[in-house]
Design a protein around this motif. Structure first.
Motif, mmCIF file in Angstrom:
data_model
loop_
_atom_site.group_PDB
_atom_site.id
_atom_site.type_symbol
_atom_site.label_atom_id
_atom_site.label_comp_id
_atom_site.label_asym_id
_atom_site.label_seq_id
_atom_site.Cartn_x
_atom_site.Cartn_y
_atom_site.Cartn_z
ATOM 1 N N ASP A 215 33.134 12.857 45.947
ATOM 2 C CA ASP A 215 32.847 11.418 45.985
ATOM 3 C C ASP A 215 32.601 10.857 44.589
ATOM 4 N N ALA A 216 32.063 11.710 43.715
ATOM 5 C CA ALA A 216 31.786 11.283 42.337
ATOM 6 C C ALA A 216 32.993 11.478 41.423
ATOM 7 N N ASP A 217 34.156 11.764 42.022
ATOM 8 C CA ASP A 217 35.407 11.930 41.275
ATOM 9 C C ASP A 217 35.338 13.059 40.247
ATOM 10 N N GLN A 218 34.659 14.129 40.611
ATOM 11 C CA GLN A 218 34.577 15.284 39.708
ATOM 12 C C GLN A 218 35.811 16.178 39.800
ATOM 13 N N LEU A 219 36.630 15.984 40.827
ATOM 14 C CA LEU A 219 37.867 16.751 40.946
ATOM 15 C C LEU A 219 38.998 15.916 40.367
ATOM 16 N N GLN A 220 39.518 16.351 39.227
ATOM 17 C CA GLN A 220 40.484 15.549 38.492
ATOM 18 C C GLN A 220 41.835 16.209 38.271
ATOM 19 N N THR A 221 41.861 17.541 38.240
ATOM 20 C CA THR A 221 43.105 18.232 37.914
ATOM 21 C C THR A 221 43.090 19.641 38.491
ATOM 22 N N PRO A 222 44.256 20.187 38.843
ATOM 23 C CA PRO A 222 44.302 21.568 39.333
ATOM 24 C C PRO A 222 43.744 22.578 38.343
ATOM 25 N N ARG A 223 43.751 22.240 37.057
ATOM 26 C CA ARG A 223 43.257 23.170 36.041
ATOM 27 C C ARG A 223 41.764 23.453 36.184
ATOM 28 N N GLN A 224 41.056 22.603 36.911
ATOM 29 C CA GLN A 224 39.624 22.835 37.135
ATOM 30 C C GLN A 224 39.374 24.009 38.082
ATOM 31 N N LEU A 225 40.381 24.432 38.808
ATOM 32 C CA LEU A 225 40.214 25.429 39.860
ATOM 33 C C LEU A 225 40.774 26.768 39.400
ATOM 34 N N PRO A 226 39.918 27.712 39.001
ATOM 35 C CA PRO A 226 40.407 29.008 38.510
ATOM 36 C C PRO A 226 41.102 29.794 39.612
ATOM 37 N N PRO A 227 42.045 30.661 39.240
ATOM 38 C CA PRO A 227 42.719 31.493 40.244
ATOM 39 C C PRO A 227 41.784 32.568 40.786
ATOM 40 N N LEU A 228 42.015 32.950 42.033
ATOM 41 C CA LEU A 228 41.235 34.010 42.669
ATOM 42 C C LEU A 228 42.185 34.895 43.469
ATOM 43 N N PRO A 229 42.519 36.085 42.956
ATOM 44 C CA PRO A 229 43.343 37.029 43.719
ATOM 45 C C PRO A 229 42.479 37.653 44.819
ATOM 46 N N TYR A 230 42.445 36.987 45.964
ATOM 47 C CA TYR A 230 41.374 37.233 46.919
ATOM 48 C C TYR A 230 41.464 38.534 47.706
ATOM 49 N N LEU A 231 42.566 39.239 47.620
ATOM 50 C CA LEU A 231 42.587 40.564 48.245
ATOM 51 C C LEU A 231 41.713 41.551 47.481
ATOM 52 N N GLY A 232 41.271 41.144 46.292
ATOM 53 C CA GLY A 232 40.369 41.989 45.522
ATOM 54 C C GLY A 232 38.918 41.883 45.938
ATOM 55 N N ILE A 233 38.564 40.858 46.696
ATOM 56 C CA ILE A 233 37.175 40.713 47.147
ATOM 57 C C ILE A 233 36.796 41.931 47.980
ATOM 58 N N PRO A 234 35.696 42.578 47.685
ATOM 59 C CA PRO A 234 35.321 43.798 48.416
ATOM 60 C C PRO A 234 35.380 43.631 49.931
ATOM 61 N N GLY A 235 36.118 44.524 50.570
ATOM 62 C CA GLY A 235 36.245 44.516 52.017
ATOM 63 C C GLY A 235 37.354 43.643 52.558
ATOM 64 N N TRP A 236 38.099 42.984 51.679
ATOM 65 C CA TRP A 236 39.116 42.034 52.146
ATOM 66 C C TRP A 236 40.512 42.650 52.241
ATOM 67 N N TYR A 237 40.675 43.902 51.788
ATOM 68 C CA TYR A 237 41.986 44.541 51.845
ATOM 69 C C TYR A 237 41.789 46.032 52.016
ATOM 70 N N ILE A 238 42.748 46.667 52.659
ATOM 71 C CA ILE A 238 42.577 48.069 53.033
ATOM 72 C C ILE A 238 42.560 48.997 51.824
ATOM 73 N N GLN A 239 43.320 48.662 50.779
ATOM 74 C CA GLN A 239 43.394 49.509 49.591
ATOM 75 C C GLN A 239 42.679 48.829 48.440
ATOM 76 N N GLN A 240 41.532 49.390 48.042
ATOM 77 C CA GLN A 240 40.790 48.790 46.944
ATOM 78 C C GLN A 240 40.251 49.870 46.001
ATOM 79 N N ASP A 241 41.138 50.779 45.589
ATOM 80 C CA ASP A 241 40.738 51.806 44.641
ATOM 81 C C ASP A 241 41.014 51.321 43.215
ATOM 82 N N THR A 242 40.712 52.165 42.249
ATOM 83 C CA THR A 242 40.898 51.779 40.848
ATOM 84 C C THR A 242 42.333 51.399 40.543
ATOM 85 N N ALA A 243 43.279 52.153 41.079
ATOM 86 C CA ALA A 243 44.694 51.863 40.826
ATOM 87 C C ALA A 243 45.074 50.473 41.333
ATOM 88 N N PHE A 244 44.514 50.080 42.463
ATOM 89 C CA PHE A 244 44.797 48.749 43.018
ATOM 90 C C PHE A 244 44.379 47.664 42.037
#
Length: 262
Positions: A215-244
């Motif tokens: 509401d305060a117009d703080q969202l101005q550009t896609p660059r404000q939103l960092p990427p998140l490779p979300y399969l890396g979040i603990p417990g979110w993917y079956i393979q999460q070893d060091t190699a992954f």
């Protein structure tokens, strides 16, 4: 995927925030099913938000929501998750709709876009809300130190940092995940005791805070939103070893800025 994957919904951490609603269905909800639930919010015009057949709407998507409270909803996974998010983050959804309306009112046509609407759409489709209470964890995210963030600091997840999917496309992708899935996140600093709150209390607080920011117009550009490779979040993917986590094709290092010549 056409069947109702109840086991996935119960076991995968990402779907935890949707449990109160998912438990009411055993198939993709119809429009009549949605009408049986209380409306999650009211549009700026005062009309209750309803999930309706797209063929019943003649107005531009965002304008139909703003003016009539009608959300075009196909009977598929993508739109089902969108409706579910409306029920979990109603104030933020309304705030984004109002943001679109403000931008549309300044444009020559509803389909004229710019960085503000692009950011709003990106967050709506594949965004994550990322509360954190330790700034060092945000630094790891910003520097793309993925192995440290997801593996070394594995115990921090759920304790001093968390990821809640706001983007409905993320949930659809998690029905059949593949390496490469990446969202965009909105980090938000929280108090240390935030993570001891009940989940509903956490989500309600985040809903209000981010709605106020939009509401305060703080969202101005896609660059404000960092990427998140979300399969890396603990417990979110079956393979999460060091190699992954060392797969730099997925967990991409931060681009080095080349100094400009004077």
């Amino acid at each position: 995927m056409s069947s109702w994957p109840q086991a996935l919904f119960e076991q995968h951490p990402a779907f935890r925030l949707l449990h109160p609603l998912l438990g009411q269905f055993r198939a993709i909800p119809t429009h009549a099913d949605w009408d049986q639930l209380p409306s999650p919010a009211r549009s700026p015009s005062g009309a209750p938000i309803r999930f309706v057949d797209p063929d019943s709407i003649t107005a531009y998507y965002e304008l139909a929501i703003y003016q009539h409270g009608t959300v075009a909803t196909r009977l598929n996974w993508h739109d089902t998750f969108n409706a579910l998010i409306w029920h979990r983050f109603p104030r933020l959804k309304i705030a984004l709709n109002q943001l679109h309306q403000r931008q549309i009112s300044q444009a020559s046509a509803p389909n004229i876009r710019g960085p503000v609407r692009d950011a709003a759409t990106l967050f709506d489709e594949c965004g994550f809300i990322l509360p954190y209470s330790q700034p060092a964890l945000l630094e790891l995210l910003q520097q793309h130190r993925w192995e440290a963030l997801f593996l070394t600091e594995r115990a921090a997840w759920g304790q001093t940092i968390a990821a809640y999917s706001f983007g409905h496309a993320n949930f659809e992708n998690l029905l059949a995940p593949f390496v490469g899935l990446t969202g965009k996140c909105w980090p938000i600093a929280v108090a240390a005791d935030f993570f001891s709150w009940p989940l509903d209390t956490q989500l309600s607080w985040l809903d209000g805070e981010l709605a106020a920011a939009v509401d305060a117009d703080q969202l101005q550009t896609p660059r404000q939103l960092p990427p998140l490779p979300y399969l890396g979040i603990p417990g979110w993917y079956i393979q999460q070893d060091t190699a992954f986590y060392q797969n730099t094709a997925y967990f991409r290092p931060k681009r080095q800025t080349i100094p400009s010549k004077v």
